[in-house]
Design a protein around this motif. Structure first.
Motif, short mmCIF file in Angstrom:
data_model
loop_
_atom_site.label_atom_id
_atom_site.label_comp_id
_atom_site.label_asym_id
_atom_site.label_seq_id
_atom_site.Cartn_x
_atom_site.Cartn_y
_atom_site.Cartn_z
N HIS A 182 -4.49 5.61 7.81
CA HIS A 182 -3.41 4.69 7.44
C HIS A 182 -2.83 4.07 8.70
O HIS A 182 -3.09 4.52 9.82
CB HIS A 182 -2.32 5.43 6.67
N GLN B 298 0.86 -1.18 0.00
CA GLN B 298 0.00 0.00 0.00
C GLN B 298 0.90 1.23 0.00
O GLN B 298 1.70 1.43 0.92
CB GLN B 298 -0.89 -0.02 1.24
N LEU C 209 -3.15 4.97 -1.18
CA LEU C 209 -3.89 5.56 -0.06
C LEU C 209 -4.64 6.82 -0.51
O LEU C 209 -5.81 7.02 -0.17
CB LEU C 209 -2.93 5.91 1.07
N ALA D 210 1.09 10.76 4.41
CA ALA D 210 -0.32 10.38 4.53
C ALA D 210 -1.02 11.21 5.60
O ALA D 210 -2.17 11.64 5.42
CB ALA D 210 -0.43 8.89 4.83
N GLY E 119 4.16 7.52 5.96
CA GLY E 119 3.13 7.81 6.95
C GLY E 119 3.00 9.28 7.25
O GLY E 119 1.89 9.79 7.48
N LYS F 4 0.67 3.37 8.67
CA LYS F 4 2.10 3.49 8.40
C LYS F 4 2.80 4.15 9.59
O LYS F 4 2.20 4.96 10.31
CB LYS F 4 2.33 4.34 7.15
#
Length: 267
Positions: A257, A76, A81, A250, A247, A259
């Motif tokens: 998420h 992913q 995402l 994101a 992360g 991450k």
């Protein structure tokens, strides 16, 4: 949710960034940016580390362990995402990024100019020569930004890495390639920031004196990270990791998420 631009300078060692990126370092001195030192994951090779930066997964786990692994990602990524949340994605980047997140193998006629809302990278200008001029690449990125207004834009110049492979870490060509890119970025960064973008500037890996990289020497593993924008804490004592970049991107984009994130970087 903030719009985000990631500038991924291929092959820029931290030690060279610390004295060659005069514009970015000037922003740091003025309190408008903050710089950090990251240690890249291993092996210190481009395609594996693109996947690491954009998925938050180590090469030994995601399986893209050298540059000849030509397939789409099984992880992913920041692109998947973003697309799952209905956000718009774009990239001006080397063709390996198209292979990782859109289609493999790369076919220049089909993939060089990409406009397909079904793909992970919906809008792209991809190149396949290592000497493709960085100034052209930045123009490609700015055209994508103005034409498609992406929530996430990847900007991936290659000339620093190309100069390092041809001339080595200790060469004027390598240092001057970094200096030129820094000054070209100065034409775009103020506009991006004025329009509210959060910007991260980093590298995948460094470069050694043998004109290569893949091992554990500090000049191969240590890379810069600069953050610019009002969503960052600008905490000079933060200790971000390369695995936390996906992360962090994101979180800036407001995505759900799982991450790893460097929370110290964010307000």
């Amino acid at each position: 949710m903030r719009k985000v631009i990631l500038v991924l300078i291929d092959g820029l060692a931290h030690e060279v960034a610390q004295h060659s990126l005069g514009y970015l370092l000037g922003l740091c001195e003025a309190g408008r940016a903050t710089g950090y030192k990251l240690q890249c994951e291993l092996p210190a090779v481009s395609r594996p580390l693109y996947e690491t930066i954009l998925t938050g997964t180590r090469p030994v786990d995601h399986g893209v362990v050298h540059n000849q692994v030509v397939r789409t990602s099984r992880e992913q990524s920041i692109f998947t995402l973003a697309r799952a949340a209905g956000l718009t994605t774009a990239a001006a980047a080397y063709h390996w990024l198209s292979e990782l997140y859109n289609r493999a193998p790369y076919q220049a006629v089909r993939d060089r100019f990409t406009q397909d809302e079904r793909l992970a990278i919906q809008y792209g200008v991809f190149y396949h020569r290592d000497d493709y001029p960085d100034c052209h690449l930045l123009l490609d990125a700015e055209w994508l930004r103005r034409r498609f207004d992406p929530h996430f834009l990847l900007v991936h110049p290659m000339n620093v890495d190309d100069a390092g492979h041809k001339h080595g870490l200790d060469s004027s060509q390598y240092r001057n390639s970094a200096r030129r890119l820094d000054l070209w970025l100065a034409d775009y960064l103020p506009g991006w920031l004025a329009e509210g973008y959060q910007v991260l500037v980093t590298s995948d890996h460094g470069m050694n004196r043998d004109h290569s990289h893949s091992g554990t020497l500090p000049e191969e593993r240590e890379v810069p990270l600069f953050v610019l924008g009002d969503a960052f804490s600008h905490d000079r004592h933060a200790r971000p990791r390369q695995l936390e970049l996906c992360g962090t991107l994101a979180s800036l984009l407001g995505l759900a998420h799982d991450k790893p994130v460097c929370g110290e970087l964010l307000k």
